[in-house]
Write a protein that holds these residues in place. Structure first.
Motif, short mmCIF file in Angstrom:
data_model
loop_
_atom_site.label_atom_id
_atom_site.label_comp_id
_atom_site.label_asym_id
_atom_site.label_seq_id
_atom_site.Cartn_x
_atom_site.Cartn_y
_atom_site.Cartn_z
N ILE A 177 8.09 -12.85 66.73
CA ILE A 177 8.23 -14.37 67.43
C ILE A 177 6.58 -14.48 67.67
O ILE A 177 6.20 -15.72 67.38
CB ILE A 177 8.78 -14.39 68.97
CG1 ILE A 177 10.14 -14.36 68.55
CG2 ILE A 177 8.31 -15.53 69.51
CD1 ILE A 177 11.04 -14.04 69.90
N ALA A 178 5.73 -13.38 67.99
CA ALA A 178 4.23 -13.55 68.13
C ALA A 178 3.73 -13.80 66.87
O ALA A 178 2.72 -14.81 66.76
CB ALA A 178 3.78 -12.51 68.59
N GLU A 179 4.26 -13.37 65.68
CA GLU A 179 3.56 -13.65 64.46
C GLU A 179 3.80 -15.29 64.12
O GLU A 179 3.02 -15.96 63.68
CB GLU A 179 4.27 -12.69 63.41
CG GLU A 179 3.54 -11.61 63.26
CD GLU A 179 4.32 -10.60 62.48
OE1 GLU A 179 5.05 -10.97 61.79
OE2 GLU A 179 3.96 -9.34 62.36
N LEU A 180 4.92 -15.75 64.41
CA LEU A 180 5.19 -17.36 64.28
C LEU A 180 4.30 -18.15 65.13
O LEU A 180 3.71 -18.91 64.66
CB LEU A 180 6.75 -17.59 64.74
CG LEU A 180 7.26 -18.84 64.84
CD1 LEU A 180 7.07 -19.62 63.51
CD2 LEU A 180 8.48 -19.27 65.35
N ALA A 181 4.24 -17.88 66.29
CA ALA A 181 3.31 -18.29 67.43
C ALA A 181 2.04 -18.52 66.99
O ALA A 181 1.31 -19.52 67.20
CB ALA A 181 3.33 -17.92 68.80
N GLU A 182 1.55 -17.32 66.38
CA GLU A 182 -0.04 -17.33 66.09
C GLU A 182 -0.32 -17.98 64.58
O GLU A 182 -1.44 -18.49 64.35
CB GLU A 182 -0.32 -16.06 65.81
CG GLU A 182 -0.30 -15.14 67.11
CD GLU A 182 -0.47 -13.52 67.08
OE1 GLU A 182 -0.34 -12.90 68.04
OE2 GLU A 182 -0.17 -12.93 65.86
N SER A 183 0.79 -18.16 64.02
CA SER A 183 0.47 -18.67 62.34
C SER A 183 0.96 -20.17 62.28
O SER A 183 0.48 -20.65 61.31
CB SER A 183 1.30 -17.86 61.43
OG SER A 183 2.63 -17.72 61.58
N SER A 184 1.64 -20.56 63.43
CA SER A 184 2.29 -21.88 63.14
C SER A 184 1.64 -22.99 64.24
O SER A 184 1.65 -22.75 65.40
CB SER A 184 3.72 -22.13 63.15
OG SER A 184 4.21 -23.43 63.23
N GLU A 185 1.14 -24.30 63.65
CA GLU A 185 0.69 -25.21 64.57
C GLU A 185 1.85 -25.97 65.17
O GLU A 185 1.63 -26.82 66.29
CB GLU A 185 -0.25 -26.18 63.91
CG GLU A 185 0.37 -26.73 62.75
CD GLU A 185 -0.64 -27.88 61.94
OE1 GLU A 185 -0.97 -28.91 62.48
OE2 GLU A 185 -0.50 -27.88 60.73
N HIS A 186 2.93 -25.70 64.88
CA HIS A 186 4.19 -26.24 65.16
C HIS A 186 4.82 -25.35 66.32
O HIS A 186 6.21 -25.51 66.53
CB HIS A 186 5.10 -26.71 64.05
CG HIS A 186 4.56 -27.91 62.99
ND1 HIS A 186 3.94 -29.00 63.64
CD2 HIS A 186 4.31 -27.64 61.95
CE1 HIS A 186 3.43 -29.71 62.52
NE2 HIS A 186 3.53 -28.81 61.66
N ALA A 187 4.14 -24.28 66.72
CA ALA A 187 4.65 -23.40 67.63
C ALA A 187 3.78 -23.28 68.90
O ALA A 187 2.74 -23.44 68.70
CB ALA A 187 4.99 -22.12 67.09
N ILE A 188 4.58 -23.22 70.15
CA ILE A 188 3.86 -22.98 71.50
C ILE A 188 4.49 -21.71 71.96
O ILE A 188 5.69 -21.48 71.84
CB ILE A 188 3.99 -24.26 72.28
CG1 ILE A 188 2.90 -23.94 73.58
CG2 ILE A 188 5.41 -24.41 72.90
CD1 ILE A 188 2.97 -25.25 74.43
N SER A 189 3.61 -20.83 72.83
CA SER A 189 4.10 -19.85 73.26
C SER A 189 3.87 -19.54 75.00
O SER A 189 2.74 -19.95 75.27
CB SER A 189 3.72 -18.48 72.56
OG SER A 189 4.08 -17.12 73.02
N LEU A 190 4.79 -19.27 75.52
CA LEU A 190 4.38 -19.17 77.05
C LEU A 190 5.19 -17.94 77.29
O LEU A 190 6.13 -17.24 76.58
CB LEU A 190 5.07 -20.30 77.54
CG LEU A 190 6.56 -20.46 77.75
CD1 LEU A 190 6.92 -21.25 79.03
CD2 LEU A 190 6.95 -21.63 76.53
#
Lengths: 307, 78
Positions: A177-190
């Motif tokens: 999930i962190a890899e997705l959040a770090e690599s995609s401008e269409h993802a936000i992480s909280l």
């Protein structure tokens, strides 16, 4: 985004027991977003896309099978996306809302397939939680249900200590999930800890990312409503407010268990911005471990004599 | 090696991950649940290493172990 009609759908991702159901309720309280209880649609779609790859490099699965029948991968994915998103679009329409969101906790184990299906077509809202709290909560889930979901089987087979198996599962899902959040401008992480400390501020950030207006009553409305009954974390439905009672639960685990889990989880905790857990570097030798066991038996005898 | 109040508090705080600096020396630790039996077993192992003396099973009583003051008194008698 390639979605022609309106704003893109929303996919919530988090390791199981990371506050995804709370997040679902908060999203669903928005007047423009309908987020049903867990549908398992995306993990089912990811399973549909699963392929085995052997030494010769040949992939054996539906996409490659259909390729021999003249169907390009893009078409297969498009049809699958249309069916999967169609259920969610219909759900939102029935709820009288223009936009759907989907959250199924165990989707986190199927992230590669879900990304293949969804990336470029949805916005991802990712939530992370302290790994040892996830482990403590997963243990509760297993105790309540009396068994392990299929996604945990490989971990339990490989790691005979259940809490270690859960910690390893958390590392894999949280990292993906962190890899997705770090690599995609269409993802936000909280983080769950931040969400439970200040749900207003965190959800304001999420809705800004989703390009949806904020209203100050949303959090209260989300928690006042019982929501639609379905799969998800049952505990959240008993709560009328967001509180921090589930934060730092891991500190109640026995110290040797904390030490063991900390050794396993510390690198991932640090990667996600959590504080490293101090561990007792002096591992017990067999004689010390045996002596500790003897003392444990003596305490039980002492307690028994008091009762 | 003598067991001091500071070394005992440091050990217990590390094991329980709790701030014990404000705990009264006479407050019940074990019978109140602040320290569980697993941690108490670790404390016994630690006491043996610190004092160099083996603890007799008959010494494992609430009277000897249920507060900081009692543990210190017991350790100094070893």
């Amino acid at each position: 985004m390639t979605v022609a009609e309106g704003k893109p759908g929303i996919v919530v991702l988090g390791s199981p027991r990371s506050g995804t159901t709370l997040l679902r309720r908060l999203l669903d309280a928005h007047p423009s977003i309908a987020c049903p209880p867990e549908t398992y649609l995306l993990s089912a779609a990811a399973r549909f896309l699963h392929a085995d790859q052997f030494a010769a490099g040949l992939r054996i699965g539906v996409v490659d099978g259909l390729a021999f029948a003249g169907f390009e991968e893009a078409e297969v994915l498009g049809r699958l996306r249309s069916m999967t998103f169609g259920f969610l679009r219909d759900y939102a329409e029935r709820a009288g809302k223009p936009r759907w969101a989907e959250k199924t906790a165990f989707d986190a184990f199927h992230l590669a397939g879900i990304r293949r299906l969804c990336e470029g077509h949805v916005k991802f809202v990712c939530i992370q939680r302290h790994g040892l709290d996830v482990v403590a909560s997963l243990r509760d889930l297993v105790d309540k249900t009396g068994g392990y979901v299929e996604e945990l089987h490989a971990y339990v087979r490989r790691y005979p200590e259940p809490l270690e198996a859960m910690a390893r599962a958390w590392i894999d899902t949280a990292t993906a999930i962190a890899e997705l959040a770090e690599s995609s401008e269409h993802a936000i992480s909280l983080r769950y800890e931040d969400l439970s400390a200040d749900p207003q501020a965190q959800m304001q950030r999420v809705f800004e990312f989703l390009d949806e207006p904020w209203d100050d009553e949303l959090v209260g409305r989300a928690l006042a409503g019982t929501g639609q009954v379905g799969f998800g974390d049952w505990k959240t439905y008993a709560r009328a407010s967001v509180d921090r009672s589930s934060v730092d639960r891991w500190k109640a685990l026995p110290a040797p268990v904390q030490d063991k889990l900390a050794r396993i989880c510390n690198p991932t905790l640090e990667r996600l911005g959590y504080e490293r857990i101090d561990v007792d570097e002096e591992a017990d030798d067999p004689e010390t471990a045996r002596r500790r066991y003897e003392f444990g038996l003596m305490f039980n005898r002492m307690k028994g004599s008091q009762e | 090696m003598a067991v001091t109040r500071e070394s005992l508090l440091a050990f217990l705080s590390k094991r329980t991950r709790a701030d014990l600096t404000k705990v009264d020396d006479t407050a019940a630790l074990f019978s109140s649940g602040v320290v569980d039996s697993f941690e108490l077993a670790s404390l016994m192992v630690w006491l043996e290493k610190q004092t160099g003396a083996r603890i007799n099973p008959s010494d494992i009583t609430v009277d000897n172990l249920d507060s900081i003051a009692r543990i210190l008194a017991y350790a100094s008698s070893r």
